[in-house]
Write a protein that holds these residues in place. Structure first.
Motif, PDB file in Angstrom:
ATOM      1  N   GLN A 259      -6.089 -10.634   6.145  1.00 51.82           N
ATOM      2  CA  GLN A 259      -4.994  -9.703   5.875  1.00 51.82           C
ATOM      3  C   GLN A 259      -4.724  -8.776   7.050  1.00 51.82           C
ATOM      4  OE1 GLN A 259      -6.949  -9.297   2.240  1.00 51.82           O
ATOM      5  NE2 GLN A 259      -5.053  -8.962   1.103  1.00 51.82           N
TER       6      GLN A 259
ATOM      7  N   GLU B 276      -0.367 -23.914   3.772  1.00 44.40           N
ATOM      8  CA  GLU B 276      -0.095 -24.037   5.199  1.00 44.40           C
ATOM      9  C   GLU B 276      -1.373 -23.943   6.048  1.00 44.40           C
ATOM     10  OE1 GLU B 276       3.152 -21.620   6.389  1.00 44.40           O
ATOM     11  OE2 GLU B 276       3.512 -22.898   8.142  1.00 44.40           O
TER      12      GLU B 276
ATOM     13  N   LYS C 281      -6.128 -12.357  -4.592  1.00 48.14           N
ATOM     14  CA  LYS C 281      -6.126 -13.647  -5.243  1.00 48.14           C
ATOM     15  C   LYS C 281      -6.212 -13.472  -6.759  1.00 48.14           C
ATOM     16  CE  LYS C 281      -8.251 -16.299  -1.563  1.00 48.14           C
ATOM     17  NZ  LYS C 281      -7.517 -17.548  -1.552  1.00 48.14           N
TER      18      LYS C 281
ATOM     19  N   PHE D 251      -9.330 -20.579   0.963  1.00 49.28           N
ATOM     20  CA  PHE D 251      -8.095 -20.017   1.504  1.00 49.28           C
ATOM     21  C   PHE D 251      -6.900 -20.401   0.632  1.00 49.28           C
ATOM     22  CE2 PHE D 251      -9.702 -19.395   5.972  1.00 49.28           C
ATOM     23  CZ  PHE D 251      -9.302 -18.083   6.054  1.00 49.28           C
ATOM     24  N   ALA D 252      -6.939 -21.649   0.133  1.00 45.04           N
ATOM     25  CA  ALA D 252      -5.793 -22.168  -0.606  1.00 45.04           C
ATOM     26  C   ALA D 252      -5.927 -21.928  -2.106  1.00 45.04           C
ATOM     27  CB  ALA D 252      -5.646 -23.661  -0.335  1.00 45.04           C
TER      28      ALA D 252
ATOM     29  N   TYR E 202       5.515 -23.915   1.585  1.00 45.23           N
ATOM     30  CA  TYR E 202       5.151 -24.797   2.679  1.00 45.23           C
ATOM     31  C   TYR E 202       5.371 -26.254   2.276  1.00 45.23           C
ATOM     32  CZ  TYR E 202       2.349 -27.443   5.921  1.00 45.23           C
ATOM     33  OH  TYR E 202       1.937 -28.365   6.820  1.00 45.23           O
TER      34      TYR E 202
ATOM     35  N   TYR F 164      -2.013 -12.727   6.342  1.00 40.02           N
ATOM     36  CA  TYR F 164      -2.040 -13.407   5.048  1.00 40.02           C
ATOM     37  C   TYR F 164      -1.676 -12.420   3.949  1.00 40.02           C
ATOM     38  CZ  TYR F 164      -4.711 -17.069   7.486  1.00 40.02           C
ATOM     39  OH  TYR F 164      -5.126 -18.033   8.351  1.00 40.02           O
ATOM     40  N   GLY F 165      -0.968 -12.933   2.971  1.00 44.47           N
ATOM     41  CA  GLY F 165      -0.627 -12.114   1.798  1.00 44.47           C
ATOM     42  C   GLY F 165       0.160 -10.863   2.150  1.00 44.47           C
ATOM     43  N   GLY F 166       0.982 -10.922   3.196  1.00 37.74           N
ATOM     44  CA  GLY F 166       1.798  -9.764   3.540  1.00 37.74           C
ATOM     45  C   GLY F 166       1.092  -8.786   4.453  1.00 37.74           C
ATOM     46  N   GLY F 167      -0.171  -9.026   4.733  1.00 37.27           N
ATOM     47  CA  GLY F 167      -0.888  -8.228   5.719  1.00 37.27           C
ATOM     48  C   GLY F 167      -1.368  -6.889   5.217  1.00 37.27           C
ATOM     49  N   SER F 168      -2.208  -6.264   6.021  1.00 33.98           N
ATOM     50  CA  SER F 168      -2.734  -4.942   5.728  1.00 33.98           C
ATOM     51  C   SER F 168      -2.931  -4.279   7.082  1.00 33.98           C
ATOM     52  CB  SER F 168      -4.076  -5.074   4.995  1.00 33.98           C
ATOM     53  OG  SER F 168      -4.708  -3.819   4.917  1.00 33.98           O
ATOM     54  N   ASN F 169      -2.428  -3.078   7.231  1.00 36.93           N
ATOM     55  CA  ASN F 169      -2.482  -2.422   8.534  1.00 36.93           C
ATOM     56  C   ASN F 169      -3.914  -2.332   9.054  1.00 36.93           C
ATOM     57  OD1 ASN F 169      -2.476  -0.576  10.682  1.00 36.93           O
ATOM     58  ND2 ASN F 169      -0.625   0.422   9.891  1.00 36.93           N
TER      59      ASN F 169
ATOM     60  N   ARG G 149     -13.549  -8.916  -1.249  1.00 37.65           N
ATOM     61  CA  ARG G 149     -13.865 -10.099  -0.444  1.00 37.65           C
ATOM     62  C   ARG G 149     -15.344 -10.467  -0.586  1.00 37.65           C
ATOM     63  NH1 ARG G 149      -8.838  -9.794   0.436  1.00 37.65           N
ATOM     64  NH2 ARG G 149      -9.145 -10.461  -1.701  1.00 37.65           N
TER      65      ARG G 149
ATOM     66  N   GLU H 151       0.870  -1.159   0.000  1.00 34.22           N
ATOM     67  CA  GLU H 151       0.000   0.000   0.000  1.00 34.22           C
ATOM     68  C   GLU H 151       0.922   1.228   0.000  1.00 34.22           C
ATOM     69  OE1 GLU H 151      -2.636  -0.595   3.202  1.00 34.22           O
ATOM     70  OE2 GLU H 151      -4.309   0.063   1.967  1.00 34.22           O
TER      71      GLU H 151
ATOM     72  N   GLU I 211      -7.771   3.556   4.921  1.00 29.96           N
ATOM     73  CA  GLU I 211      -7.536   3.720   3.481  1.00 29.96           C
ATOM     74  C   GLU I 211      -7.470   2.355   2.800  1.00 29.96           C
ATOM     75  OE1 GLU I 211      -5.569   5.012   5.792  1.00 29.96           O
ATOM     76  OE2 GLU I 211      -6.001   7.155   5.677  1.00 29.96           O
ATOM     77  N   GLY I 212      -8.123   2.270   1.691  1.00 35.82           N
ATOM     78  CA  GLY I 212      -8.043   1.034   0.903  1.00 35.82           C
ATOM     79  C   GLY I 212      -8.950  -0.079   1.398  1.00 35.82           C
TER      80      GLY I 212
ATOM     81  N   THR J 244      -3.857 -15.575  18.161  1.00 38.52           N
ATOM     82  CA  THR J 244      -3.383 -14.461  17.327  1.00 38.52           C
ATOM     83  C   THR J 244      -4.362 -13.298  17.365  1.00 38.52           C
ATOM     84  OG1 THR J 244      -2.459 -16.119  15.871  1.00 38.52           O
ATOM     85  CG2 THR J 244      -2.491 -13.866  15.059  1.00 38.52           C
TER      86      THR J 244
ATOM     87  N   THR K  50      -3.541  -9.464  18.636  1.00 42.08           N
ATOM     88  CA  THR K  50      -3.735  -8.241  17.857  1.00 42.08           C
ATOM     89  C   THR K  50      -4.728  -7.307  18.547  1.00 42.08           C
ATOM     90  OG1 THR K  50      -5.471  -9.325  16.570  1.00 42.08           O
ATOM     91  CG2 THR K  50      -3.263  -9.366  15.645  1.00 42.08           C
TER      92      THR K  50
ATOM     93  N   LEU L  58       3.464  -9.152  -2.396  1.00 39.97           N
ATOM     94  CA  LEU L  58       3.202  -9.164  -0.968  1.00 39.97           C
ATOM     95  C   LEU L  58       2.584  -7.831  -0.567  1.00 39.97           C
ATOM     96  CD1 LEU L  58       4.188 -11.369   1.089  1.00 39.97           C
ATOM     97  CD2 LEU L  58       5.897  -9.730   1.765  1.00 39.97           C
ATOM     98  N   GLY L  59       1.608  -7.891   0.300  1.00 41.63           N
ATOM     99  CA  GLY L  59       1.040  -6.644   0.785  1.00 41.63           C
ATOM    100  C   GLY L  59      -0.427  -6.545   0.436  1.00 41.63           C
ATOM    101  N   PRO L  60      -1.069  -5.531   1.009  1.00 42.74           N
ATOM    102  CA  PRO L  60      -2.518  -5.431   0.919  1.00 42.74           C
ATOM    103  C   PRO L  60      -3.059  -5.264  -0.501  1.00 42.74           C
ATOM    104  CG  PRO L  60      -1.576  -3.515   2.034  1.00 42.74           C
ATOM    105  CD  PRO L  60      -0.480  -4.501   1.858  1.00 42.74           C
TER     106      PRO L  60
END
Lengths: 410, 611
Positions: free
Chosen positions: B466, B232, A166, B508-509, A217, B471-476, B490, A127, B481-482, B249, B253, A160-162
């Motif tokens: 996220q 995973e 998919k 998920f996979a 994995y 997952y996928g590098g995360g999102s704050n 989703r 982002e 925003e965004g 987890t 958070t 990688l990242g938000p």
């Protein structure tokens, strides 16, 4: 590419076929002492026995384990020059909150350690685009330095990242791969995009720079793992960089033998799994305590043989209802059905050991089904259904997600 | 459509005469709306009188399967219940695994739609394309587990059964529909089934689901299974620790709603983590049909009701709702409460919220000792939690009020006592009790709750993957925003999954690419690209929005409880945060192509073929 780089790359990629089998064992720096890298020296000794083309280590471990890379037959050493927290998922004590990266070494240092190439990540999809820019400049600095000292640079571009979804992730692998090439990568290590079609786009985007697929994995089944590699090789991939699939294996040398057979010898998965021999006598073995009652085994059995999912038509049997346990019965090749048949329509297959049914001799009397102590011989419609081991590689075993079925020597 | 992943038939049943009509599933509809949620939404929107009382004969109860139900697709077992929710008054789709969906489809139907009401408690039997209604007074008051068992005994082997428990029979608004100890739990579909005097539906048939191109289908299904086996989350976390693998987890958070959303961290979280359940109470993994994950667990229960000694799960939401939300860490009490909910047929999320609501009312002195029976309603008291869950399950005492959900309970209490504090403590959106992610610690989840088509639900815009799980590098999770775009993606994606016949967890996979490959090989439709399939999801999500708009819902209803908007999180990693819904919602409408009232614009509807 200068001559130094070319010489060094040829120690990684076999000059004969242009492909490589690389083992990644740099997990400790990213994930801590995970299974397989705790006693790295011990693991590496076993890895080296399996004759990989190269092994990827962190700078510190490269210094510790340098002696394993001495000698003409030893694998090439690759050294990771950067670090990230991003792969620490929530099962680690300090799970990742937000992705960061940084330099932990540089190409000159890697060269001093005896490396034939340096390895770095390149993340795309933040982002925060400024962070993307920072990562690209780090990679570019590495590339410039690598060019000066003639050390090949292997870049690992990862979406990688938000902003990665998919829907766009496969496309982003291709874009990130191209960005890495433009920044000066001499080879790439990329995640599998899920199918050959999208992977071929990555290979095309790399424009001639060799593309290695990473393992990610740990796969539960050898067939799953090998198939993915074949799919990448078929569309121009140049081999693998596998970590946990090798270092966490009970027998790293056997995994590497299979990887080499696929990557360098181009042999089909089935043949590799069979150990190169012709199909031998085999039978199914069930471990009902592992069964969760999902019916995948009987479903794929019927789909394969009848073209529809029909659990009752499976050549094996799962019984039981919530809350379990489940009964899982398979053909044991006991021969009762053969003995019970008044017409000689059933006989043991001479090569596999499973029971063959000769339709022409059968009068559908049902004596075989009645005689089966496992309840897995079935008379349905005008067909006698008995496990044929799918010609030597039973589908039920490969589809079972829980290892409740296995093929054992007959 | 028969032979192309579909059974090809839709059954309409108008009670009490049990008049049946069977019609063909139209190809055009199937292509545009797939099945499950989409098909159900189409049928409901097209046939339901606006503003009808959800518990009247005018409401329609739909059970819908999807093209992948009954195939070898991973988790290809799902059915969904679509109706107008008596709990929220909105569109409702509630999904369930197990094997009933496969039974329904093999009985010859892609979907059945039931209107009217039977004269006496009845059992609907579907077999080989035919339907019959039989009296079921012998099943009256029976638990879900007993009902399924009895119906299978009476009708014979191979029948798959979906039923309601005593709570559904008496019209408890938080009652669900149950099958194989799994639930279409949320939103009160069980009350609708009860209002139709339908205790159970049993289905079996000789038909098997045939796909258009078996060879291509097997290839696509193999690839999808392989992805599930190699991911995973689906190969390790979910099989080992069930959906509860995330609880610690979520707690770390600061997003684990604790003591009725007063806090976001629970000091005893580690005691109810998946690892602890695995160690102490789970005895087995339990797989829905064709599921390579087996997230479901079987827990042993000491001294369970009606001699039951096992309970399914509990899953993350149930452990959280009956646990952390009530301040309870006693796994035995949580397991027993979970079993009670399943046997009497109520939703565990709503039940946990109801108990937590009552506990806070009691602790704040809003409810007096004599009003809560003889229960010592304090947060952390597992015995009191269990006692009140039992009352809610049976509809007794305070449970009679709470079985209608916290919105109605709070409104009634507020009216009776003239104290608005009762309203402020009720944690719901549009009447649906909130799930286990605090939006103050995950902004996107708040937008997801507010814009979910069935009210406060996490499974419409699941951004927690996220925002909280990396997952996928995360999102704050603190940024807004965004998030509108993330939620929309989703929601659209999930609408496709919910209309395809597979489970969210398998997804998920996977990506839409694998779903598309399976759908195309099954149905013979060509969607051409994942984007076009996303369009199908967008169409479905706009249709459910149209339904809610027709029922009178507007922008002001896309809200969050006051507590989340106005009370800063008191402690933990999200300390000081509130849910900042306003700006996200505005952006959400804009990106959706909806006007500022949240109504889809004419252009958007034309684009989607819904005009």
């Amino acid at each position: 590419m200068g001559t130094g780089k070319e010489v060094r790359l040829s120690k990684v990629f076999d000059p004969g076929d242009g492909r490589a089998v690389v083992v990644a064992a740099d997990h400790g720096m990213m994930l801590g002492p995970i299974q397989g890298v705790v006693d790295l020296e011990k693991t590496l000794r076993r890895v080296v026995e399996g004759k990989p083309d190269a092994v990827l280590l962190s700078p510190g471990q490269a210094e510790n384990a340098y002696h394993l890379f001495k000698g003409r037959r030893a694998p090439a050493l690759l050294v990771r020059v950067d670090w990230t927290n991003t792969f620490r998922d929530r099962t680690y004590t300090l799970p990742v909150r937000e992705t960061f990266f940084g330099a932990v070494s540089d190409p000159r240092h890697a060269l001093k350690l005896g490396a034939q190439a340096a390895v770095t990540y390149l993340f795309l999809g933040y982002e925060d685009e400024e962070r993307e820019a920072r990562h690209l400049s780090l990679v570019s600095e590495y590339a410039a330095e690598c060019a000066r000292v003639e050390l090949p640079l292997i870049v690992e571009p990862i979406p990688l990242g938000p902003r990665v979804t998919k829907a766009n992730s496969a496309e982003l692998v291709a874009i990130a791969a191209r960005v890495a090439v433009e920044a000066g990568a001499d080879a790439l290590k990329v995640p599998y995009t899920g199918d050959p079609e999208s992977f071929s786009k990555v290979v095309r985007a790399a424009a001639g720079v060799p593309v290695l697929v990473l393992g990610g994995y740990r796969a539960l089944s050898r067939r799953d793992m090998l198939e993915v590699i074949v799919e990448t090789i078929e569309v121009g991939g140049s081999g693998v960089v596998f970590g946990r699939n090798v270092v966490q294996s009970q027998d790293p040398a056997s995994v590497l033998k299979d990887l080499r057979a696929i990557v360098h010898e181009g042999r089909p998965v089935r043949e590799v799994l069979a150990g190169g021999a012709a199909p031998k006598r085999a039978k199914l073995e069930a471990q009902p305590e592992r069964c969760s009652g999902c019916l995948i085994c009987v479903s794929i059995c019927s789909f394969r043989h009848e073209g529809v999912r029909d659990a009752s038509a499976g050549r094996l049997r799962v019984e039981g209802a919530w809350p379990g346990p489940y009964e899982l019965a398979v053909c044991t090749q006991c021969g009762n059905c053969v003995g019970a048949c008044p017409n000689g329509a059933l006989s043991a297959n001479p090569s596999l050991g499973c029971i063959d049914w000769e339709e022409a001799k059968c009068d559908l009397c049902g004596a075989c089904a009645e005689a089966c102590p496992q309840g897995v011989v079935k008379l349905q419609g005008s067909k006698v259904k008995i496990c044929d081991l799918c010609g030597g590689a039973p589908e039920c075993v490969d589809w079972c997600p829980r290892g409740a079925l296995a093929v054992v020597p007959g | 459509m028969k032979g192309r992943g579909y059974a090809g038939k839709i059954l309409r049943l108008d009670l009490p005469e049990a008049r049946c009509s069977v019609e063909d599933l139209e190809e055009g509809e199937a292509r545009l709306f797939l099945g499950g949620k989409g098909l159900g939404a189409r049928m409901l929107y097209g046939n339901l009188e606006p503003r009808v009382d959800p518990l009247s004969g005018g409401n329609i109860l739909i059970f819908a399967t999807s093209p992948l139900t009954g195939t070898i697709a991973p988790t290809g077992n799902r059915f969904c219940v679509v109706t107008k929710s008596p709990l929220t008054g909105t569109f409702l789709d509630s999904h369930c695994g197990g094997s009933f969906g496969v039974g329904l489809k093999e009985a010859g139907f892609d979907a059945i739609a039931i209107s009217g009401a039977a004269e006496e408690l009845s059992l609907l039997v579907l077999e080989d394309g035919k339907a019959s209604l039989v009296g079921a007074r012998n099943l009256e008051g029976m638990t879900t587990l007993e009902t399924e068992k009895r119906v299978k005994e009476e009708l014979g082997a191979g029948f798959k059964v979906a039923c309601i428990g005593p709570a559904g029979e008496r019209g408890a608004l938080i009652a669900g529909i149950f099958s194989d100890m799994r639930a279409a739990g949320r939103g009160g579909a069980g009350a609708v089934m009860g209002s139709k005097r339908l205790k159970a539906i049993a289905a079996r048939g000789k038909e098997r689901v045939r796909v258009s191109d078996p060879e291509a289908f097997e290839k696509a299904a193999w690839r999808a299974h392989r992805m599930v086996r190699m991911h995973e989350v689906t190969a390790r976390h979910l099989p080992t620790y069930g959906s509860d693998n995330i609880l610690e987890t979520i707690n770390e958070t600061g997003a684990l709603p604790t003591r009725n959303f007063q806090e976001g961290t629970f000091e005893s979280a580690s005691e109810i983590s998946g690892a602890e359940w695995r160690k102490e109470l789970w005895v087995r993994d339990s797989g829905c049909m064709m599921c390579p994950i087996s997230c479901a667990k079987v827990a042993k229960v000491e001294g369970g009701p009606s001699g039951a000694s096992f309970t399914e799960g509990p899953d993350y939401e149930s452990i959280w709702a009956l646990g952390a939300l009530c301040g309870v860490s006693d796994k035995g009490a949580i397991a027993r409460a979970n079993l009670l909910c399943d046997l009497y047929g109520i939703d565990t999320i709503s039940a946990g919220n109801a108990v937590a609501y009552a506990m806070e009312c009691r602790e704040r002195g809003l409810l007096k000792e004599e009003e809560v029976g003889n229960l010592d309603l304090r947060f952390g008291n597992g015995g009191a939690m269990l006692g009140l869950v039992e009352k809610v399950s049976r509809g007794e005492g305070l449970g009679k009020l709470l079985q209608s959900g916290v919105k109605r309970a709070s409104e009634k209490l507020c009216e009776e006592k003239g104290d608005r504090a009762f309203l402020r403590l009720a944690m719901h959106v549009k009447g649906l009790e909130l799930p286990g992610y605090d939006p103050r610690a995950a902004q996107g989840m708040g937008l997801g709750y507010a814009t979910s088509d069935r009210g406060g639900c996490h499974l419409r815009g699941y951004t927690a993957g996220q925002e909280l799980l990396g997952y996928g590098g995360g999102s704050n999770p603190r940024r807004t925003e965004g998030k509108a775009r993330l939620v929309i993606e989703r929601q659209n994606e999930k609408a496709v999954v919910d209309s395809s016949g597979i489970c969210f967890y398998a997804f998920f996979a996977m990506t839409l690419k694998e779903v598309r490959a399976m759908l195309e090989a099954a149905t013979g439709f060509e969607y051409g690209s994942e984007r076009n399939l996303e369009k199908v999801g967008e169409r479905i999500y706009n249709l459910t929005r149209l339904f809610n708009v027709r029922e009178g819902f507007r922008s002001e209803d896309d809200a969050l409880p006051e507590r989340l908007l106005g009370e800063p999180m008191p402690s933990g990693p999200a300390k000081g945060m509130v849910a900042n819904l306003g700006p996200m919602l505005k952006e959400y409408y804009r990106l959706r192509g909806w006007d500022e009232e949240g109504v889809p614009t004419k252009e958007k509807l034309e684009e989607l073929g819904l005009a």
